[in-house]
Design an enzyme around this catalytic site. Structure first.
Site, PDB file in Angstrom:
ATOM      1  N   GLU A   1      38.495 -13.429  60.687  1.00  0.00           N
ATOM      2  CA  GLU A   1      39.706 -13.941  60.053  1.00  0.00           C
ATOM      3  C   GLU A   1      40.018 -13.124  58.809  1.00  0.00           C
ATOM      4  OE1 GLU A   1      37.167 -17.338  59.428  1.00  0.00           O
ATOM      5  OE2 GLU A   1      38.083 -17.658  57.454  1.00  0.00           O
TER       6      GLU A   1
ATOM      7  N   LYS B   1      40.501 -11.927  55.086  1.00  0.00           N
ATOM      8  CA  LYS B   1      39.912 -12.298  53.795  1.00  0.00           C
ATOM      9  C   LYS B   1      41.067 -12.365  52.801  1.00  0.00           C
ATOM     10  CE  LYS B   1      36.126 -11.102  50.703  1.00  0.00           C
ATOM     11  NZ  LYS B   1      36.813 -11.182  49.430  1.00  0.00           N
TER      12      LYS B   1
ATOM     13  N   ASP C   1      43.136 -12.728  49.459  1.00  0.00           N
ATOM     14  CA  ASP C   1      42.888 -12.283  48.091  1.00  0.00           C
ATOM     15  C   ASP C   1      43.442 -13.300  47.096  1.00  0.00           C
ATOM     16  OD1 ASP C   1      41.902 -10.641  46.220  1.00  0.00           O
ATOM     17  OD2 ASP C   1      43.405  -9.068  46.438  1.00  0.00           O
TER      18      ASP C   1
ATOM     19  N   TYR D   1      39.011 -22.768  54.880  1.00  0.00           N
ATOM     20  CA  TYR D   1      38.193 -21.981  55.817  1.00  0.00           C
ATOM     21  C   TYR D   1      36.695 -22.270  55.736  1.00  0.00           C
ATOM     22  CZ  TYR D   1      37.852 -19.104  51.574  1.00  0.00           C
ATOM     23  OH  TYR D   1      37.658 -18.683  50.292  1.00  0.00           O
TER      24      TYR D   1
ATOM     25  N   LYS E   1      35.566  -4.921  54.361  1.00  0.00           N
ATOM     26  CA  LYS E   1      36.674  -4.590  53.457  1.00  0.00           C
ATOM     27  C   LYS E   1      37.527  -3.463  54.043  1.00  0.00           C
ATOM     28  CE  LYS E   1      36.577  -6.598  49.604  1.00  0.00           C
ATOM     29  NZ  LYS E   1      35.842  -6.342  48.446  1.00  0.00           N
TER      30      LYS E   1
ATOM     31  N   CYS F   1      28.222  25.829  28.214  1.00  0.00           N
ATOM     32  CA  CYS F   1      28.952  24.603  27.938  1.00  0.00           C
ATOM     33  C   CYS F   1      30.347  24.938  27.393  1.00  0.00           C
ATOM     34  CB  CYS F   1      28.172  23.780  26.920  1.00  0.00           C
ATOM     35  SG  CYS F   1      29.077  22.367  26.319  1.00  0.00           S
TER      36      CYS F   1
ATOM     37  N   CYS G   1      30.398  23.661  23.481  1.00  0.00           N
ATOM     38  CA  CYS G   1      29.631  24.244  22.375  1.00  0.00           C
ATOM     39  C   CYS G   1      29.072  25.617  22.700  1.00  0.00           C
ATOM     40  CB  CYS G   1      28.501  23.302  21.961  1.00  0.00           C
ATOM     41  SG  CYS G   1      27.153  23.261  23.142  1.00  0.00           S
TER      42      CYS G   1
ATOM     43  N   CYS H   1      24.405  20.843  29.638  1.00  0.00           N
ATOM     44  CA  CYS H   1      24.444  21.610  28.400  1.00  0.00           C
ATOM     45  C   CYS H   1      23.132  21.367  27.671  1.00  0.00           C
ATOM     46  CB  CYS H   1      25.617  21.122  27.548  1.00  0.00           C
ATOM     47  SG  CYS H   1      25.491  21.608  25.832  1.00  0.00           S
TER      48      CYS H   1
ATOM     49  N   CYS I   1      26.228  19.926  20.208  1.00  0.00           N
ATOM     50  CA  CYS I   1      27.394  19.874  21.085  1.00  0.00           C
ATOM     51  C   CYS I   1      28.278  18.677  20.718  1.00  0.00           C
ATOM     52  CB  CYS I   1      26.924  19.761  22.530  1.00  0.00           C
ATOM     53  SG  CYS I   1      28.270  19.689  23.705  1.00  0.00           S
TER      54      CYS I   1
END
Ligand code: IVH
Length: 727
Positions: free
Chosen positions: A127, A129, A131, A237, A325, A431, A434, A449, A455
């Site tokens: 069935e 779901k 919301d 339900y 889902k 990096c 730095c 880094c 940094c």
């Protein structure tokens, strides 16, 4: 700014524990905003991604599951505005699955649990779901007596007066209904009703983000008249307590609700096979956009109630049901640039800049590219995740998805749209913030880094760590203050590196008494004041002498937590020796090369392996770090040799101890420090090497592991008896 996330497979135990802690707090915050305030700040998909990550980490590190883990909780505690209602039967949540394969696993696990023969019939209902928000309606002698929200699953909010205003919820049940029955289901708002309401409310300036929030907000009104004016609906339900059985199957039970006058969902079907379940799911998926109400998946439930009974519940969800889902929404767009973001711990994450595109109602302009390998099309286990040649390049047309991830991600490229001029992306080895060198450890997906102490991307985090309780322990320097000092551009206030903390007083005291300079005077700055400034300076001065292990820990060297810092401190006894050894150490160049004597000395320290040793050597190989450390020493910070290891005569000396459960008489940190003072080693998980487990209330898997391994378990009081402190 998107967060940098280490893939679950790559987390070490320490990182996993920290991540579980972070997730518990973050999810609790979202639960609170969603359930109690009706004001979520992230999408459901993002929320699901957080929960999934939490579950994945817990699956890898079951020993780290927290007392306050989100997987043990359902929803949020009730808000204070409404009276509490204790549910006669808990209102549980549903497990989520995201793929057809997962549904197959669910069916298999149900069959296995019930020991069904391969050809034995097993029916499920499927069935939509809905919301909305779940509601429990209690009828006594066929009269509605209480309506309660789910709350935390055990206790909800009494919203009876408001529920009575919803026309389609029966106030009375027919004479064939049981004497006591709690009918459960979803309060929701139809999309068209929601849009009308938005229009009506636009003038008031108060609007809701979506039908679900609108339903929740409408229900949680102090004045039932307001609720009455809102178009709320209800699907039945499920059920809680009943005085007598009223059906033998799920399907039949819901039909009975229909007979009693409740609205029931007309897309509930019975399925005799996995194929039918998935068939229904995919057909609902197609209808989804055209349905008059929001749904976010399909719920499957074992149809026979006697089998539901046998299957029972896990801690927060039934074994006989699961929610499938709907997948993330996808879109196609063009990748215009790849930027590198440096996280608070130095992890460098590539971020895709995209031509704006709408995905699932949200305009997306950035997506994560995870790491260097992901761009190349290589997964965490070295496997290909995209076809050969589908590396990601600037200029590519890409498919992106928003869902099982906190930030959108790039799934694939469309090779036919690749411009002829494109070149493979080269991940930087310095990096971008730095310019320190960036290293990728063996077996790690992430490049980091190494300039932690200088940094800017890491500075606030590093300084916070530097002054934290188990490091320099300087009170009065919280995150807010650190950010203030770091962001200041005034010479007398700037704290960019740890050494600057120790020169702050001098710089302040050297300020001339001009008006201009008074603006740089800390006590004139909002939030400081003379008393707190004096306290802060005293706290800083009190730490100019500091235990060597704290000093080493404070540097925030990768893999050097408190324990390793202590090991190093006890071995080297002085910082100069430790630093000189690390600087002179030569790592093994290849097979058969043992490295030089200094390297051997470091890996020879009890408990220090080559990964830690390498991190130490790397740290001192970076000039910026050497300079930052030198500045610290020049600023007058003096690391002191460690005290000798705890009394050898103590009854726990040399033993490995694990603390678990909630301790009531001491904090975890205290317990650990006490044990270590007494010469014990404290471990985070139970293993064959464990000698003693100290368990407080709520101890879980570790207790069982201890029992399985025949390890002695004592409680907190017994611990104190043993180590000889009065409780
Ligand atoms: S059955 C013990 N059926 O989803 C199982 N729940 O994620 C009770 N929900 O709290 C739940 N539609 O608020 C069930 N058809 C449906 C549902 C449904 C929406 C909600 C419900 C529940 C949540 C779990």
């Amino acid at each position: 700014m998107p967060k940098t996330e280490i893939p679950v497979e790559m987390l070490n135990q320490e990182e996993a524990a920290a991540e579980l802690k972070r997730l518990a707090a973050e999810i609790a915050g979202h639960d609170q905003r969603y359930h109690a305030e009706d004001a979520p700040t992230i999408s459901d998909a993002e929320y699901d991604a957080l929960k999934l990550r939490n579950a994945a980490i817990e699956a890898r590190f079951p020993e780290l599951i927290r007392e306050d883990s989100p997987s043990r909780r359902v929803g949020a505690a009730p808000s204070e505005a409404f009276a509490e209602v204790r549910h006669a039967k808990p209102m549980l949540s549903l497990d989520n699955v995201f793929s057809d394969e997962d549904v197959g696993d669910f069916v298999t696990s149900v069959r296995r649990f019930l020991s069904l023969a391969p050809n034995a019939e097993l029916m499920f209902t499927a069935e939509p779901k809905i919301d909305g928000l779940s509601m429990s309606l209690r009828y006594e002698n066929r009269r509605l007596v209480t309506a309660a929200t789910r709350g935390d699953g055990a206790t909800g909010e009494n919203v009876t007066a408001n529920i009575r205003t919803i026309a389609e919820i029966p106030q009375h049940l027919p004479s064939n209904a049981p004497d006591i029955v709690e009918v459960r289901g979803e309060v929701y708002m139809r999309r068209d009703d929601f849009l009308d309401l938005q229009k009506r409310m636009a003038e008031t300036g108060q609007t809701f983000a979506n039908p679900r929030n609108s339903a929740a907000g409408s229900l949680r009104q102090k004045n039932p008249e307001v609720t009455k004016s809102r178009p709320l609906k209800f699907f039945a339900y499920a059920w809680g307590e009943t005085s007598e059985p009223f059906a033998t199957t799920q399907y039949e039970a819901v039909r009975r609700f229909g007979d009693w006058g409740f609205r029931i969902n007309d897309r509930m079907v019975r399925c005799a096979s996995l194929q039918e379940m998935l068939g229904h799911y995919h057909s609902i998926e197609v209808q989804r956009a055209a349905l008059p109400y929001d749904i976010d998946g399909v719920v499957y439930k074992v149809d026979r109630l006697d089998l539901q009974e046998r299957l029972g519940f896990r801690s927060r969800s039934p074994r006989w049901a699961t929610a499938h889902k709907f997948p993330a929404e996808k879109a196609t767009t063009v990748l215009t640039a790849i930027d590198i973001q440096v996280g608070r711990t130095g992890a460098m994450t590539p971020v895709a800049r995209l031509e704006p595109v709408t995905v699932g109602g949200v305009v997306v302009v950035n997506a994560t590219l995870h790491n260097e390998d992901y761009i190349k099309g290589i997964g965490n286990k070295g496997e290909r995740i995209r076809p050969e040649g589908h590396d990601i390049r600037v200029g590519d047309t890409v498919t992106i998805q928003r869902a099982g991830d906190v930030i959108p991600q790039i799934l694939d490229i469309l090779p036919e749209k690749r411009p002829g001029t494109s070149v493979p992306y080269v991940f930087p080895d310095r990096c971008p913030v730095c310019d320190s060198h960036a290293v990728r450890e063996e077996g790690e997906a992430v490049r980091r880094c190494t300039g932690g102490l200088i940094c800017a991307a890491q500075a606030v985090e590093r300084i916070r760590h530097f002054v934290s309780r188990n490091a320099f322990d300087i009170e009065g320097l919280g995150e807010k203050q650190i950010e203030f000092f770091f962001n200041s551009d005034k010479a007398a206030l700037k704290v960019a590196t740890p050494a600057d903390i120790f020169t702050l007083r001098r710089r302040q005291e050297a300020l001339p008494s001009t008006l201009d300079a008074s603006l740089e005077r800390l006590e004139n700055i909002e939030g400081f004041g003379p008393v707190s400034v004096k306290k802060l300076f005293d706290a800083i001065d009190a730490r100019r002498e500091v235990a060597l292990s704290r000093f080493v820990f404070a540097l925030g060297i990768r893999h050097i937590g408190e324990t390793n810092a202590k090991r190093l401190a006890r071995h080297f006894l002085s910082f100069v020796t430790l630093r000189n050894t690390a600087e002179a150490a030569k790592m093994p160049g290849g097979k058969g090369d043992p490295g030089n004597g200094e390297w051997q000395e470091i890996v020879g320290v009890n408990g220090i392996g080559s990964i830690v040793a390498e991190a130490l050597v790397d740290f001192f190989a970076e000039e910026h770090n050497r300079e930052a450390v030198k500045n610290l020493l020049d600023a007058g910070v003096t690391p002191l040799a460690e005290e000798p290891v705890g009394a050898v005569s103590s009854p726990v000396a040399g033993k490995t101890v694990v603390f678990t459960g909630s301790l009531e008489k001491m904090s975890r940190d205290e317990a650990k420090a006490m044990a270590e003072r007494l010469g014990a080693k404290v471990a985070g998980s139970v293993s064959k090497k464990t000698d003693l487990v100290v368990a407080g209330p709520g101890a879980g898997s570790k207790l069982k592991q201890a029992a399985d391994l025949g390890i002695e378990v004592i409680d907190e009081d017994q611990w104190f008896e043993r180590v000889g402190r009065q409780v």
